[in-house]
Design a protein around this motif. Sequence first.
Motif, PDB file in Angstrom:
ATOM      1  N   ILE A 181       9.252  -8.249  -7.325  1.00 52.71           N
ATOM      2  CA  ILE A 181       8.452  -8.358  -8.541  1.00 52.71           C
ATOM      3  C   ILE A 181       7.125  -7.647  -8.291  1.00 52.71           C
ATOM      4  N   THR A 182       6.763  -6.793  -9.238  1.00 52.78           N
ATOM      5  CA  THR A 182       5.470  -6.122  -9.223  1.00 52.78           C
ATOM      6  C   THR A 182       4.629  -6.745 -10.329  1.00 52.78           C
ATOM      7  N   ILE A 183       3.355  -7.001 -10.029  1.00 44.00           N
ATOM      8  CA  ILE A 183       2.464  -7.661 -10.970  1.00 44.00           C
ATOM      9  C   ILE A 183       1.298  -6.739 -11.299  1.00 44.00           C
ATOM     10  N   ASN A 184       1.109  -6.487 -12.581  1.00 48.52           N
ATOM     11  CA  ASN A 184      -0.081  -5.800 -13.076  1.00 48.52           C
ATOM     12  C   ASN A 184      -0.895  -6.880 -13.767  1.00 48.52           C
ATOM     13  N   SER A 185      -1.996  -7.278 -13.138  1.00 47.41           N
ATOM     14  CA  SER A 185      -2.716  -8.464 -13.603  1.00 47.41           C
ATOM     15  C   SER A 185      -3.930  -8.126 -14.444  1.00 47.41           C
ATOM     16  N   ALA A 186      -4.457  -9.163 -15.043  1.00 50.51           N
ATOM     17  CA  ALA A 186      -5.693  -9.049 -15.812  1.00 50.51           C
ATOM     18  C   ALA A 186      -6.903  -9.316 -14.920  1.00 50.51           C
ATOM     19  N   VAL A 187      -6.669  -9.742 -13.695  1.00 48.62           N
ATOM     20  CA  VAL A 187      -7.761  -9.993 -12.751  1.00 48.62           C
ATOM     21  C   VAL A 187      -8.296  -8.646 -12.284  1.00 48.62           C
ATOM     22  N   THR A 188      -9.615  -8.501 -12.234  1.00 49.45           N
ATOM     23  CA  THR A 188     -10.205  -7.252 -11.767  1.00 49.45           C
ATOM     24  C   THR A 188     -10.916  -7.485 -10.440  1.00 49.45           C
ATOM     25  N   THR A 189     -10.952  -6.449  -9.654  1.00 50.48           N
ATOM     26  CA  THR A 189     -11.644  -6.529  -8.372  1.00 50.48           C
ATOM     27  C   THR A 189     -13.057  -5.962  -8.536  1.00 50.48           C
ATOM     28  N   PRO A 190     -14.082  -6.680  -8.088  1.00 48.57           N
ATOM     29  CA  PRO A 190     -15.449  -6.190  -8.260  1.00 48.57           C
ATOM     30  C   PRO A 190     -15.787  -5.006  -7.343  1.00 48.57           C
ATOM     31  N   VAL A 191     -14.995  -4.819  -6.294  1.00 48.66           N
ATOM     32  CA  VAL A 191     -15.238  -3.723  -5.345  1.00 48.66           C
ATOM     33  C   VAL A 191     -13.922  -2.974  -5.114  1.00 48.66           C
ATOM     34  N   THR A 248       6.717 -12.670  -1.829  1.00 46.97           N
ATOM     35  CA  THR A 248       5.532 -12.440  -1.009  1.00 46.97           C
ATOM     36  C   THR A 248       5.439 -10.975  -0.593  1.00 46.97           C
ATOM     37  N   GLY A 249       4.243 -10.596  -0.210  1.00 44.68           N
ATOM     38  CA  GLY A 249       4.056  -9.254   0.322  1.00 44.68           C
ATOM     39  C   GLY A 249       2.600  -8.911   0.467  1.00 44.68           C
ATOM     40  N   LYS A 250       2.371  -7.823   1.137  1.00 43.33           N
ATOM     41  CA  LYS A 250       1.025  -7.271   1.320  1.00 43.33           C
ATOM     42  C   LYS A 250       1.096  -5.818   0.863  1.00 43.33           C
ATOM     43  N   ARG A 251       1.374  -5.675  -0.430  1.00 42.10           N
ATOM     44  CA  ARG A 251       1.560  -4.356  -1.027  1.00 42.10           C
ATOM     45  C   ARG A 251       0.679  -4.238  -2.262  1.00 42.10           C
ATOM     46  N   ASN A 252      -0.140  -3.225  -2.292  1.00 40.12           N
ATOM     47  CA  ASN A 252      -0.947  -2.898  -3.461  1.00 40.12           C
ATOM     48  C   ASN A 252      -1.397  -1.451  -3.351  1.00 40.12           C
ATOM     49  N   PRO A 253      -1.595  -0.789  -4.480  1.00 42.41           N
ATOM     50  CA  PRO A 253      -2.156   0.563  -4.410  1.00 42.41           C
ATOM     51  C   PRO A 253      -3.646   0.464  -4.093  1.00 42.41           C
ATOM     52  N   ALA A 254      -4.269   1.556  -3.729  1.00 36.39           N
ATOM     53  CA  ALA A 254      -5.721   1.577  -3.593  1.00 36.39           C
ATOM     54  C   ALA A 254      -6.303   1.296  -4.971  1.00 36.39           C
ATOM     55  N   LEU A 255      -7.297   0.419  -5.034  1.00 34.46           N
ATOM     56  CA  LEU A 255      -7.871   0.011  -6.314  1.00 34.46           C
ATOM     57  C   LEU A 255      -9.354   0.354  -6.361  1.00 34.46           C
ATOM     58  N   ALA A 256      -9.772   0.990  -7.432  1.00 30.41           N
ATOM     59  CA  ALA A 256     -11.189   1.289  -7.633  1.00 30.41           C
ATOM     60  C   ALA A 256     -11.918   0.016  -8.046  1.00 30.41           C
ATOM     61  N   ALA A 257     -13.209  -0.017  -7.840  1.00 30.95           N
ATOM     62  CA  ALA A 257     -14.016  -1.156  -8.273  1.00 30.95           C
ATOM     63  C   ALA A 257     -13.840  -1.373  -9.772  1.00 30.95           C
ATOM     64  N   ASN A 258     -13.794  -2.637 -10.175  1.00 34.52           N
ATOM     65  CA  ASN A 258     -13.650  -3.053 -11.568  1.00 34.52           C
ATOM     66  C   ASN A 258     -12.319  -2.651 -12.207  1.00 34.52           C
ATOM     67  N   VAL A 295      -6.051  -5.631 -10.857  1.00 39.71           N
ATOM     68  CA  VAL A 295      -5.338  -5.762  -9.589  1.00 39.71           C
ATOM     69  C   VAL A 295      -3.837  -5.608  -9.833  1.00 39.71           C
ATOM     70  N   THR A 296      -3.223  -4.719  -9.071  1.00 38.82           N
ATOM     71  CA  THR A 296      -1.776  -4.521  -9.085  1.00 38.82           C
ATOM     72  C   THR A 296      -1.245  -4.901  -7.726  1.00 38.82           C
TER      73      THR A 296
END
Length: 159
Positions: free
Chosen positions: A63-73, A97-107, A110-111
């Motif tokens: 399962i891949t999750i594209n969330s509404a939560v944003t990362t401040p950094v 479970t996993g430790k997989r995410n693309p590089a995310l820009a500030a704000n 979170v995927t």
Amino acid sequence: MRGSGPLIGTALTAGTLAALSLVFAPAAAAVTPGTAQASYDCGSWGGGTATLTATQNGTSATITINSAVTTPVAVARDTISSTLTLAKRGGGTVTFTGKRNPALAANSAVTMGPLSGTVAAGNSLDSYFAGTALSMTIFGFPVGCDALTSQTPGPFVFN
């Protein structure tokens, strides 16, 4: 062998039609629906609607999750540890479970994923309401998210 010409032609036509029906047959979906939405509350980290995309290969599912939560950094690739818990119809839960995410820009949103889990044929999995449904660890900070809604258009049903 007289008269076999029409029979051979009929057999070839039938064989060709059978082969073409296989070529144009729709692919069987292993999990339905393939995509669903659910709302989550992640406390001070925010919340909102997340899109969950499921795939299946036998008893392995992701399962891949594209969330509404944003990362401040900004967050580097594959640095968010995530656990998604889904409720199983009939009782129990299944975790991905996993430790997989693309590089995310500030704000940015979170995927996470693909997160891996094990399913059985007939599993019907939906948002989990009896505790933390989605947990993440970002830069060593734990983030817990509670599911607020069932999945739309419905639970993931695995074949």
